[in-house]
Design a protein around this motif. Sequence first.
Motif, PDB file in Angstrom:
ATOM      1  N   VAL A  75      -5.896 -39.457  -6.843  1.00 31.99           N
ATOM      2  CA  VAL A  75      -7.058 -39.286  -7.627  1.00 31.99           C
ATOM      3  C   VAL A  75      -8.059 -38.317  -6.899  1.00 31.99           C
ATOM      4  CG1 VAL A  75      -9.314 -40.301  -8.438  1.00 31.99           C
ATOM      5  CG2 VAL A  75      -7.142 -41.666  -8.540  1.00 31.99           C
ATOM      6  N   PHE A  76      -8.520 -37.437  -7.583  1.00 34.68           N
ATOM      7  CA  PHE A  76      -9.266 -36.264  -7.182  1.00 34.68           C
ATOM      8  C   PHE A  76     -10.647 -36.345  -8.015  1.00 34.68           C
ATOM      9  CE2 PHE A  76     -10.770 -31.941  -7.785  1.00 34.68           C
ATOM     10  CZ  PHE A  76     -11.023 -31.526  -6.642  1.00 34.68           C
ATOM     11  N   ARG A  77     -11.737 -36.098  -6.999  1.00 36.34           N
ATOM     12  CA  ARG A  77     -13.072 -35.959  -7.434  1.00 36.34           C
ATOM     13  C   ARG A  77     -13.814 -34.860  -6.882  1.00 36.34           C
ATOM     14  NH1 ARG A  77     -12.084 -41.709  -6.253  1.00 36.34           N
ATOM     15  NH2 ARG A  77     -12.059 -42.973  -8.248  1.00 36.34           N
ATOM     16  N   SER A  78     -14.665 -34.290  -7.572  1.00 33.60           N
ATOM     17  CA  SER A  78     -15.443 -33.130  -7.086  1.00 33.60           C
ATOM     18  C   SER A  78     -16.830 -32.992  -7.894  1.00 33.60           C
ATOM     19  CB  SER A  78     -14.474 -31.852  -6.948  1.00 33.60           C
ATOM     20  OG  SER A  78     -15.085 -30.609  -6.293  1.00 33.60           O
ATOM     21  N   GLY A  79     -17.413 -32.212  -7.379  1.00 32.06           N
ATOM     22  CA  GLY A  79     -19.003 -31.797  -7.883  1.00 32.06           C
ATOM     23  C   GLY A  79     -19.520 -30.441  -7.348  1.00 32.06           C
ATOM     24  N   VAL A  80     -20.561 -30.127  -8.035  1.00 29.87           N
ATOM     25  CA  VAL A  80     -21.553 -29.264  -7.422  1.00 29.87           C
ATOM     26  C   VAL A  80     -22.972 -29.724  -7.406  1.00 29.87           C
ATOM     27  CG1 VAL A  80     -22.447 -26.857  -7.554  1.00 29.87           C
ATOM     28  CG2 VAL A  80     -19.864 -27.492  -8.034  1.00 29.87           C
ATOM     29  N   GLN A  81     -23.707 -29.496  -6.337  1.00 34.15           N
ATOM     30  CA  GLN A  81     -24.992 -29.941  -6.373  1.00 34.15           C
ATOM     31  C   GLN A  81     -25.985 -28.881  -5.880  1.00 34.15           C
ATOM     32  OE1 GLN A  81     -26.905 -33.675  -4.560  1.00 34.15           O
ATOM     33  NE2 GLN A  81     -27.246 -32.237  -2.863  1.00 34.15           N
ATOM     34  N   ALA A  82     -26.859 -28.404  -6.867  1.00 32.16           N
ATOM     35  CA  ALA A  82     -27.753 -27.355  -6.518  1.00 32.16           C
ATOM     36  C   ALA A  82     -29.204 -27.917  -6.203  1.00 32.16           C
ATOM     37  CB  ALA A  82     -27.849 -26.294  -7.691  1.00 32.16           C
ATOM     38  N   TYR A 114     -32.929 -31.187  -7.991  1.00 32.95           N
ATOM     39  CA  TYR A 114     -31.309 -31.188  -7.777  1.00 32.95           C
ATOM     40  C   TYR A 114     -30.860 -31.210  -9.051  1.00 32.95           C
ATOM     41  CZ  TYR A 114     -32.164 -32.730  -2.922  1.00 32.95           C
ATOM     42  OH  TYR A 114     -32.663 -32.866  -1.660  1.00 32.95           O
ATOM     43  N   LEU A 115     -29.968 -30.269  -9.065  1.00 31.67           N
ATOM     44  CA  LEU A 115     -29.192 -30.440 -10.310  1.00 31.67           C
ATOM     45  C   LEU A 115     -27.567 -30.632 -10.223  1.00 31.67           C
ATOM     46  CD1 LEU A 115     -30.468 -27.044 -12.464  1.00 31.67           C
ATOM     47  CD2 LEU A 115     -30.537 -29.714 -12.946  1.00 31.67           C
ATOM     48  N   ARG A 116     -26.742 -31.706 -10.640  1.00 30.61           N
ATOM     49  CA  ARG A 116     -25.597 -32.020 -10.224  1.00 30.61           C
ATOM     50  C   ARG A 116     -24.604 -31.935 -11.354  1.00 30.61           C
ATOM     51  NH1 ARG A 116     -28.961 -36.257  -8.127  1.00 30.61           N
ATOM     52  NH2 ARG A 116     -29.568 -35.573  -5.909  1.00 30.61           N
ATOM     53  N   PHE A 117     -23.306 -31.607 -11.262  1.00 28.89           N
ATOM     54  CA  PHE A 117     -22.234 -31.545 -12.184  1.00 28.89           C
ATOM     55  C   PHE A 117     -21.126 -32.037 -11.365  1.00 28.89           C
ATOM     56  CE2 PHE A 117     -25.327 -28.065 -13.407  1.00 28.89           C
ATOM     57  CZ  PHE A 117     -25.442 -28.361 -14.743  1.00 28.89           C
ATOM     58  N   GLY A 118     -20.372 -32.741 -12.131  1.00 28.25           N
ATOM     59  CA  GLY A 118     -19.110 -33.423 -11.444  1.00 28.25           C
ATOM     60  C   GLY A 118     -17.812 -33.671 -12.481  1.00 28.25           C
ATOM     61  N   PHE A 119     -16.858 -33.726 -11.862  1.00 32.67           N
ATOM     62  CA  PHE A 119     -15.180 -33.636 -12.487  1.00 32.67           C
ATOM     63  C   PHE A 119     -14.271 -34.658 -11.594  1.00 32.67           C
ATOM     64  CE2 PHE A 119     -11.026 -32.256 -12.436  1.00 32.67           C
ATOM     65  CZ  PHE A 119     -10.669 -32.566 -13.754  1.00 32.67           C
ATOM     66  N   SER A 120     -13.617 -35.462 -12.500  1.00 28.72           N
ATOM     67  CA  SER A 120     -12.687 -36.208 -11.545  1.00 28.72           C
ATOM     68  C   SER A 120     -11.642 -36.246 -12.346  1.00 28.72           C
ATOM     69  CB  SER A 120     -13.193 -37.761 -11.329  1.00 28.72           C
ATOM     70  OG  SER A 120     -13.589 -38.280 -12.499  1.00 28.72           O
ATOM     71  N   ILE A 133     -26.611 -25.005  -2.046  1.00 32.22           N
ATOM     72  CA  ILE A 133     -25.415 -25.457  -3.003  1.00 32.22           C
ATOM     73  C   ILE A 133     -24.451 -26.245  -1.991  1.00 32.22           C
ATOM     74  CG2 ILE A 133     -23.215 -24.912  -4.174  1.00 32.22           C
ATOM     75  CD1 ILE A 133     -25.964 -24.029  -5.517  1.00 32.22           C
ATOM     76  N   SER A 134     -24.249 -27.606  -2.327  1.00 32.58           N
ATOM     77  CA  SER A 134     -23.372 -28.397  -1.685  1.00 32.58           C
ATOM     78  C   SER A 134     -22.024 -28.554  -2.824  1.00 32.58           C
ATOM     79  CB  SER A 134     -23.948 -29.983  -1.399  1.00 32.58           C
ATOM     80  OG  SER A 134     -25.022 -29.446  -0.554  1.00 32.58           O
ATOM     81  N   ILE A 135     -20.958 -28.708  -2.192  1.00 31.38           N
ATOM     82  CA  ILE A 135     -19.886 -29.108  -2.968  1.00 31.38           C
ATOM     83  C   ILE A 135     -18.931 -30.125  -2.291  1.00 31.38           C
ATOM     84  CG2 ILE A 135     -17.925 -27.954  -4.053  1.00 31.38           C
ATOM     85  CD1 ILE A 135     -19.078 -25.145  -3.857  1.00 31.38           C
ATOM     86  N   PRO A 136     -19.143 -31.314  -2.708  1.00 33.81           N
ATOM     87  CA  PRO A 136     -18.225 -32.512  -2.380  1.00 33.81           C
ATOM     88  C   PRO A 136     -16.718 -32.605  -2.806  1.00 33.81           C
ATOM     89  CG  PRO A 136     -20.019 -33.337  -3.652  1.00 33.81           C
ATOM     90  CD  PRO A 136     -20.201 -31.752  -3.554  1.00 33.81           C
ATOM     91  N   MET A 137     -16.028 -32.969  -2.330  1.00 38.30           N
ATOM     92  CA  MET A 137     -14.589 -33.322  -2.930  1.00 38.30           C
ATOM     93  C   MET A 137     -13.911 -34.190  -2.067  1.00 38.30           C
ATOM     94  SD  MET A 137     -12.819 -29.508  -3.531  1.00 38.30           S
ATOM     95  CE  MET A 137     -13.288 -28.746  -1.817  1.00 38.30           C
TER      96      MET A 137
END
Length: 343
Positions: free
Chosen positions: A274-281, A288-294, A253-257
């Motif tokens: 501005v805030f941006r983040s996501g999760v990569q599995a 890879y599966l990725r989900f993001g929110f900003s 798992i990787s969690i970038p912010m």
Amino acid sequence: MRYRLSLCSLILLIAVVAKGSDVDMFLTPQLSANSVVSTSLGGAGSALSMGIMQGTINPALVFSYRSHVPERGALAVGYGYDSLYNDLLLPGGVSYANHEGALGFFYSIQRGTSGNLYEFTGNISGRLSEQVDSQGPVDYGLNIHYQNMSFSHELKDSASANIIKDMRERRLLFDLGFFQTNVMDNLDFSFVLKNLVGYRWSRTKEAYADEELADTLQDLNKSERNRGWTASRYRTMVVGIAYHFSLGQGVEISIPMDIEVFGLFDRKIKRTTVFRSGVQARVLSNYYLRFGFSRAPDSVPEVFSALRKGNLFFGGAGMIVNQLQLDFYRGSENWGLTASLDF
């Protein structure tokens, strides 16, 4: 006494120096998805070294990506749809690196009914400081952008007559980025200054949409040319982290912010974060599966006080086959895919 260069100390230094209606067509195109990986993670990823297209998010990542793999070259091509120009988006890039540094080149073509944007970017990146103790090395990078943009939209005068506003602009812009692995256990860190220095040449024309009216009121048709250094309002600062851990059973798992600050270098406009983040599995090493929110705007208005942030959601996936990597993302009004090859 041993000398150690830390990105955290670099940020403190920059912070001390930093103290001393219509869409903004300068900043809004920069929200477009040149990096599919980053966009699928909500726009975060300045501290996530994964593919050369991440070099469009942080210039230092062009070298960082190549520094730990045997292949020295990388090539990427993409295709997508972006809502700003209401048509297609064509990003791509190529890089070559060795232990001394890296050179890269990127392009981005956006075309639509409202106008076109052609952007070409040169990259120079390398290592600023080697690893000391448990902290990883510090990499740096510089992006030099050349943009050629045309855009048109309709306005209304006081008599409600339609006016077509045509704008053409060329820009030369510089981004500076830094990246450090393992500033703390499993935590990578990044720092980027976007539009640090820039110069622009522009021409704006306004004319009545009705040809008969335009012939009758020729004195109201006007054209204006400008050139000069870009304003300090366009400089933004990005601070990013990426935390990595393993769940076992082949799942990483990787969690970038990322946090981007508008208005930091101009006291005349309101400072906005501005805030941006996501999760990569990463599953079974190759998928890879990725989900993001900003919490971010989908466009930047000309009047900064009218900057409205929304809740934006993204998703994506990727896979690796030998030296080939395929990535895809989807947003509410845009999508894209990229194929990357290491050689």
